[in-house]
Structure formats: C-alpha cells, structure tokens
Design a protein around this motif. Structure first.
Motif, mmCIF file in Angstrom:
data_model
loop_
_atom_site.group_PDB
_atom_site.id
_atom_site.type_symbol
_atom_site.label_atom_id
_atom_site.label_comp_id
_atom_site.label_asym_id
_atom_site.label_seq_id
_atom_site.Cartn_x
_atom_site.Cartn_y
_atom_site.Cartn_z
ATOM 1 N N THR A 1 -25.455 -49.844 23.386
ATOM 2 C CA THR A 1 -25.985 -50.981 22.636
ATOM 3 C C THR A 1 -26.597 -52.017 23.577
ATOM 4 O O THR A 1 -27.662 -52.569 23.294
ATOM 5 N N GLY A 2 -25.941 -52.275 24.695
ATOM 6 C CA GLY A 2 -26.459 -53.255 25.641
ATOM 7 C C GLY A 2 -27.800 -52.852 26.228
ATOM 8 O O GLY A 2 -28.655 -53.708 26.494
ATOM 9 N N ASP A 3 -28.002 -51.554 26.421
ATOM 10 C CA ASP A 3 -29.277 -51.062 26.949
ATOM 11 C C ASP A 3 -30.395 -51.242 25.936
ATOM 12 O O ASP A 3 -31.536 -51.550 26.303
ATOM 13 N N VAL A 4 -30.086 -51.023 24.668
ATOM 14 C CA VAL A 4 -31.087 -51.249 23.626
ATOM 15 C C VAL A 4 -31.492 -52.716 23.618
ATOM 16 O O VAL A 4 -32.683 -53.056 23.556
ATOM 17 N N LEU A 5 -30.510 -53.599 23.695
ATOM 18 C CA LEU A 5 -30.786 -55.037 23.686
ATOM 19 C C LEU A 5 -31.621 -55.465 24.886
ATOM 20 O O LEU A 5 -32.563 -56.253 24.763
ATOM 21 N N SER B 1 -36.620 -46.989 13.794
ATOM 22 C CA SER B 1 -35.537 -46.013 13.713
ATOM 23 C C SER B 1 -34.630 -46.203 14.916
ATOM 24 O O SER B 1 -35.071 -46.652 15.973
ATOM 25 N N LEU B 2 -33.363 -45.834 14.732
ATOM 26 C CA LEU B 2 -32.385 -46.126 15.778
ATOM 27 C C LEU B 2 -31.171 -45.223 15.647
ATOM 28 O O LEU B 2 -30.686 -44.985 14.540
ATOM 29 N N SER B 3 -30.681 -44.723 16.764
ATOM 30 C CA SER B 3 -29.344 -44.119 16.835
ATOM 31 C C SER B 3 -28.673 -44.683 18.075
ATOM 32 O O SER B 3 -29.225 -44.613 19.167
ATOM 33 N N VAL B 4 -27.516 -45.299 17.889
ATOM 34 C CA VAL B 4 -26.785 -45.846 19.026
ATOM 35 C C VAL B 4 -25.336 -46.060 18.625
ATOM 36 O O VAL B 4 -25.034 -46.262 17.444
ATOM 37 N N GLY B 5 -24.455 -46.007 19.599
ATOM 38 C CA GLY B 5 -23.029 -46.200 19.340
ATOM 39 C C GLY B 5 -22.170 -45.112 19.931
ATOM 40 O O GLY B 5 -21.027 -45.355 20.327
ATOM 41 N N GLY B 6 -22.706 -43.900 20.009
ATOM 42 C CA GLY B 6 -21.938 -42.784 20.537
ATOM 43 C C GLY B 6 -21.575 -42.968 22.003
ATOM 44 O O GLY B 6 -20.438 -42.688 22.410
ATOM 45 N N LEU C 1 -22.774 -53.477 17.571
ATOM 46 C CA LEU C 1 -23.822 -53.067 16.641
ATOM 47 C C LEU C 1 -24.441 -54.281 15.958
ATOM 48 O O LEU C 1 -25.665 -54.349 15.776
ATOM 49 N N ASP C 2 -23.614 -55.242 15.583
ATOM 50 C CA ASP C 2 -24.130 -56.466 14.964
ATOM 51 C C ASP C 2 -25.147 -57.152 15.863
ATOM 52 O O ASP C 2 -26.183 -57.643 15.393
ATOM 53 N N SER C 3 -24.861 -57.202 17.143
ATOM 54 C CA SER C 3 -25.779 -57.854 18.085
ATOM 55 C C SER C 3 -27.130 -57.147 18.115
ATOM 56 O O SER C 3 -28.190 -57.789 18.108
ATOM 57 N N VAL C 4 -27.101 -55.808 18.147
ATOM 58 C CA VAL C 4 -28.347 -55.035 18.159
ATOM 59 C C VAL C 4 -29.101 -55.212 16.851
ATOM 60 O O VAL C 4 -30.316 -55.485 16.843
ATOM 61 N N ALA D 1 -22.563 -46.894 9.479
ATOM 62 C CA ALA D 1 -23.129 -47.075 8.143
ATOM 63 C C ALA D 1 -22.745 -48.427 7.560
ATOM 64 O O ALA D 1 -23.557 -49.095 6.904
ATOM 65 N N LYS D 2 -21.508 -48.845 7.772
ATOM 66 C CA LYS D 2 -21.040 -50.131 7.248
ATOM 67 C C LYS D 2 -21.797 -51.286 7.891
ATOM 68 O O LYS D 2 -22.257 -52.214 7.202
ATOM 69 N N ARG D 3 -21.940 -51.263 9.201
ATOM 70 C CA ARG D 3 -22.660 -52.345 9.857
ATOM 71 C C ARG D 3 -24.135 -52.346 9.464
ATOM 72 O O ARG D 3 -24.739 -53.401 9.276
#
Length: 268
Positions: A91-95, A110-115, A154-157, A208-210
């Motif tokens: 997430t930090g790298d995306v930001l 589009s985005l996939s991140v968190g794993g 995730l909220d930050s991203v 999904a929730k976030r």
C-alpha cells in the motif's frame, strides 16, 4: 373518426420507434470505453508477473502486455492509459510511487493491493517448506494483520485515489483461491491448502469491505478462477517455479485473460 385513429396509430409507431432507437443508443453508449483516461495501479497481480511478455522499460516492476490492464486498454482504447502497477508493491508503494497519473480526467482506475502487506510471499514460503502447524501459525499471524492493520492502510490508498481522481470509477480487484480441495496435490497437504484458501477469502472480505466503504467496486475473481486453481488439472496459476521463483503462485497469461480481464470488463 378514422383520421383520429390514424393520428393515434402514427403517434404510437413514432413513439415505439423512438424508444427503440433510444434503447439502442443507450446500449451502444454503455459498451463504449471511458471517454477519459484509465490508470492501472497495484501489485504483481495487476502488473502481470507470471504472464510473461514483460515490457522492458518496466524493469523490476515486470509489467506484462498480457496483464489484464494492458489487455483491457488494447480492447477499449481509452483516451489515455497509464500502467503503474509494480511487482512487490504494498500500500505504501502505491501511495508513494503510483498515483502520479491520476487527475480529474481519469475515468477508470483498477487496483489490486494488500496481499504483500499481509506477507503473501513469506506465507507461501512457510507453507511450502515447513509443517502444517508452522503454516497454520504463519497464516494466523497474517489474518491478525489483515484484521488490525490492513484496513487503515487500504483507507489511506483509497482516500488518496478519490482525492486525485474525484470522478473516476474505481474497481478494486481481489485475489483468487489458490487450491482445489478434495484431490491429491503433490507437496501440499489438504490442511495447508484449505487454510490458504480460507486466508485468501479472509483477505478478500477485508478488501471488499474497505472498497465498499469508499464507494468503490470490488471485483471478485474467485468465481472466474473456479476450476482453474492449483491441483485442478487446468490451473491458471503457477505453482512453484524453480526457474523463476518470483512467478510462483501468480496468474499465468491464461489467468490474466480468463480470470481477471472478464471481472474488470463486467465492472468497468
């Protein structure tokens, strides 16, 4: 009297024709690509690690011309296409390094991140190389992280994406279940396989929730990958790849085209 009926009949026919034309125009419009730009963010599942055909200028990010963002852009021809997803991204790298192309003209993200934040690589290394109990213990640690820490990251991203691209449709894509259960699978016990699948479900639920709380769409790829998990005999995922360990447990080109692309198409 006859003239009145004729007028009513003609009016009805014109109204029906107008409705049909309007419907056709609406259907045509809904099939068009966004008039603005498309920005593809995220980790290796979005950059296309495992799919081959890497773009040389992308270096270690390993962006593939067979990754779902590239395939979508080739088919839909958005006004601009920026592909900033990168192998290993958290997430930090995306930001810090991927949001530059976002602006008020961006129509789709589009985005996939968190794993990677949850320790994906270490989890799989532990489960492949160590005992059932060690695998379950490492997965428990990952689940705890997903519950306590990942939502805030995730909220930050998601907040940053919405701030930079206020009008964009944002599709957050999840991760597949890795294993088919109830079948023999060399090197991985049923206990480990079930626990890994459950952990993937847990991660997807959190993401999904976030995403929903930020008004984003969650693209669930578990349905498209069903029947194509590892140990299925028709896998769209790499198992251990000793020649290129970085591609292990990532989608093949078939997984990008058959597992991820249809989900983006259904939600764009």
């Amino acid at each position: 009297m006859r003239r009145s009926r004729l007028v009513v009949l003609v009016s009805s026919l014109l109204l029906a024709a107008g409705t049909a034309l309007t419907g056709a125009a609406t259907a045509q419009a809904s099939s068009l690509a966004p008039t603005g730009g498309y920005v593809a963010l995220g980790d290796s599942y979005s950059s296309g690690v495992g799919a081959g055909s890497y773009i040389s200028s992308s270096g270690d990010c390993k962006r593939s011309t067979k990754a779902y963002p590239y395939l979508w852009a080739a088919a839909k021809s958005p006004s601009t296409f920026h592909f900033t997803a990168c192998s290993g991204a958290r997430t930090g790298d995306v930001l810090s390094g991927q949001l530059g192309p976002l602006n008020s003209a961006t129509a789709l993200v589009s985005l996939s991140v968190g794993g990677n934040d949850a320790g994906f690589a270490d989890v799989m290394t532990t489960c492949v190389s160590q005992s059932d109990s060690a695998c379950l213990s490492r997965l428990a640690t990952a689940r705890s992280y997903v519950d306590s820490t990942l939502p805030g990251k995730l909220d930050s991203v998601y907040s940053a994406i919405r701030s930079k691209a206020p009008g964009a449709r944002v599709v957050v894509l999840g991760y597949p279940r890795f294993y088919k259960l109830g079948t023999t699978c060399a090197g991985m016990s049923e206990t480990k396989r079930k626990a890994i699948n459950n952990a993937s479900d847990h991660l997807n639920t959190a993401i999904a929730k976030r995403a929903a709380d930020h008004g984003f769409v969650f693209g669930d790829v578990r349905t498209t990958f069903t029947g194509h998990e590892l140990c299925s005999g028709a896998s769209w995922l790499h198992s251990i790849n000793w020649l290129n360990l970085g591609e292990s447990y990532h989608p093949k080109a078939s997984g990008q085209a058959g597992g991820y692309l249809p989900v983006l198409n259904a939600n764009d």
